[in-house]
Design an enzyme around this catalytic site. Sequence first.
Site, short mmCIF file in Angstrom:
data_model
loop_
_atom_site.label_atom_id
_atom_site.label_comp_id
_atom_site.label_asym_id
_atom_site.label_seq_id
_atom_site.Cartn_x
_atom_site.Cartn_y
_atom_site.Cartn_z
N THR A 1 1.00 -0.94 0.13
CA THR A 1 0.07 -0.29 -0.17
C THR A 1 0.83 1.40 -0.17
OG1 THR A 1 -0.09 -0.61 2.76
CG2 THR A 1 -1.99 -0.74 1.45
N ARG B 1 -3.10 -2.15 9.52
CA ARG B 1 -4.72 -0.54 9.02
C ARG B 1 -4.28 -0.72 7.62
NH1 ARG B 1 0.77 0.80 11.57
NH2 ARG B 1 2.18 0.85 9.65
N ARG C 1 22.06 -3.97 2.77
CA ARG C 1 23.12 -3.91 1.38
C ARG C 1 24.15 -3.79 1.60
NH1 ARG C 1 19.70 2.02 1.00
NH2 ARG C 1 17.38 1.00 -0.68
N CYS D 1 17.79 5.31 -3.39
CA CYS D 1 17.53 5.56 -5.26
C CYS D 1 17.87 6.24 -5.25
CB CYS D 1 16.16 5.92 -4.38
SG CYS D 1 15.65 7.58 -3.15
N LYS E 1 24.63 6.30 3.12
CA LYS E 1 24.18 4.88 1.78
C LYS E 1 25.31 5.14 0.97
CE LYS E 1 19.27 4.95 4.23
NZ LYS E 1 18.53 5.14 3.98
N HIS F 1 13.89 12.28 -8.51
CA HIS F 1 15.46 13.01 -7.46
C HIS F 1 16.36 13.43 -8.68
CE1 HIS F 1 14.55 10.42 -3.85
NE2 HIS F 1 14.87 9.93 -3.99
N ASN G 1 12.49 8.39 -8.41
CA ASN G 1 13.01 7.82 -7.65
C ASN G 1 12.26 6.37 -7.27
OD1 ASN G 1 11.33 9.79 -6.88
ND2 ASN G 1 11.18 9.00 -4.78
P1 A2P Z 1 0.45 0.12 5.78
O1 A2P Z 1 -0.40 1.42 4.76
O2 A2P Z 1 -0.46 -0.44 6.06
O3 A2P Z 1 0.93 1.18 6.64
P2 A2P Z 1 5.69 4.20 2.43
O4 A2P Z 1 6.97 4.00 2.34
O5 A2P Z 1 4.88 4.88 1.43
O6 A2P Z 1 5.41 4.90 3.52
O7 A2P Z 1 4.65 2.77 2.52
C1 A2P Z 1 5.38 1.91 3.94
C2 A2P Z 1 4.83 0.27 3.29
O8 A2P Z 1 4.90 -0.58 4.63
C3 A2P Z 1 3.01 0.60 3.81
O9 A2P Z 1 2.27 -0.26 2.16
C4 A2P Z 1 2.59 0.27 5.00
O10 A2P Z 1 1.97 -0.75 4.88
C5 A2P Z 1 3.33 -1.48 5.38
N1 A2P Z 1 4.02 -1.07 6.46
C6 A2P Z 1 4.70 -0.73 7.42
N2 A2P Z 1 4.35 -1.33 8.65
C7 A2P Z 1 4.37 -2.26 8.30
C8 A2P Z 1 4.29 -3.51 9.02
N3 A2P Z 1 4.95 -3.25 10.46
N4 A2P Z 1 3.85 -4.79 8.86
C9 A2P Z 1 3.46 -4.82 7.60
N5 A2P Z 1 3.56 -3.28 6.64
C10 A2P Z 1 4.39 -2.75 7.01
#
Ligand code: A2P
Length: 340
Positions: free
Chosen positions: A14, A42, A102, A133, A217, A246, A319
């Site tokens: 997501t 979430r 990495r 990136c 990095k 970027h 990026n």
């Molecule tokens: P969620 O949307 O349910 O919070 P971004 O880098 O754009 O913020 O996205 C981070 C991604 O990593 C999202 O899909 C988020 O899901 C997911 N994510 C963050 N923490 C967790 C976790 N503890 N377990 C699974 N997915 C996670």
Amino acid sequence: MKKEKYNVAVVGATGAVGEEMRHVLQERVFPVGELRLLASERSAGRTLQFRNKEIRVDVLGEDSFKGIDLALFSAGGSVSAKFAPLAVNARAVVVDNTACFRMEPDIPLVVPEVNPQEIGRYKDRGIIANPNCSTIQMVVALKPIHDAARIKRVVVSTYQSVSGAGRMAMEELSHQVSALFNGKEIEKQKFPHQIAFNCIPHIDVFLDGGYTKEEMKMINETRKILGEPSLRMTATTVRVPVFCGHSESVNIETEKKLTAKDVRAILREAPGILICDEPEKNNYPMPIDAVGKDATLVGRIREDDSVPNGINLWVVADNLRKGAALNAVQIAEVLIRDYI
Ligand code: A2P
């Protein structure tokens, strides 16, 4: 025997990168059997589109990888640290987009245009790391120059878009712009200062010596990818109020003299690069042109006369795409072509 289709998991489906992964898998007609979309609690119950079908987002758990051939991770370093080994135990090959693995010596760090020969080393740990990136787009441009004239030193300054900090960061910029236009207080969460109409010379945390982790990095990953552990390099990374794409000012010193014309000729033949360098027509790379494109755009190619063999470049890429999702899918394409 080669499989016709591969079951693919996207961890962080997501998020900003996860979304791009879905698009890139679809556009490049990656032979996906099942696509398993994983995120946090979430997102439970949400659905996302893939190939005109709605797919349910599952909550990431210890059993999420049963039957998965390939797992693309982009949900943060702590999620990768815990769940990438579980994916490997379930016999998936992991392409990890976080900084978690990495710099581990037995984990390949790969940009397919630069060091595809490293991909086979995934067998040691079952994991391939996708670089940062800002590193990816820079090394795509550095590698052909290094091969032609041996790079001695690199000085890079970045102008990094907010999407590199995730979906919430993009929302933060958009809310701040709208708040400022409406005379309201701005809210800050993802960035330590107002990002709207500002530049923040601070990405990731500060380390001893005054560099940020993002800067280190870039330096350490470039050395690893080019196989040049003592390459002289320094970096300044800056967040700018651009949604996606970027940009980087890259100053290079080479052992052998290259003219700007030589560099143009070298980069014209290089994989993954599109030259945009007609100053007389106001043609140079810009983030708004790079978004949605696979290529790394290079322009403003000119000689730096302040040192014997100096070259300046302006390097821009999407990026979320070459800097993350596309690079990961390109690695996966080599994996299924040659290895799994
Ligand atoms: P969620 O949307 O349910 O919070 P971004 O880098 O754009 O913020 O996205 C981070 C991604 O990593 C999202 O899909 C988020 O899901 C997911 N994510 C963050 N923490 C967790 C976790 N503890 N377990 C699974 N997915 C996670």
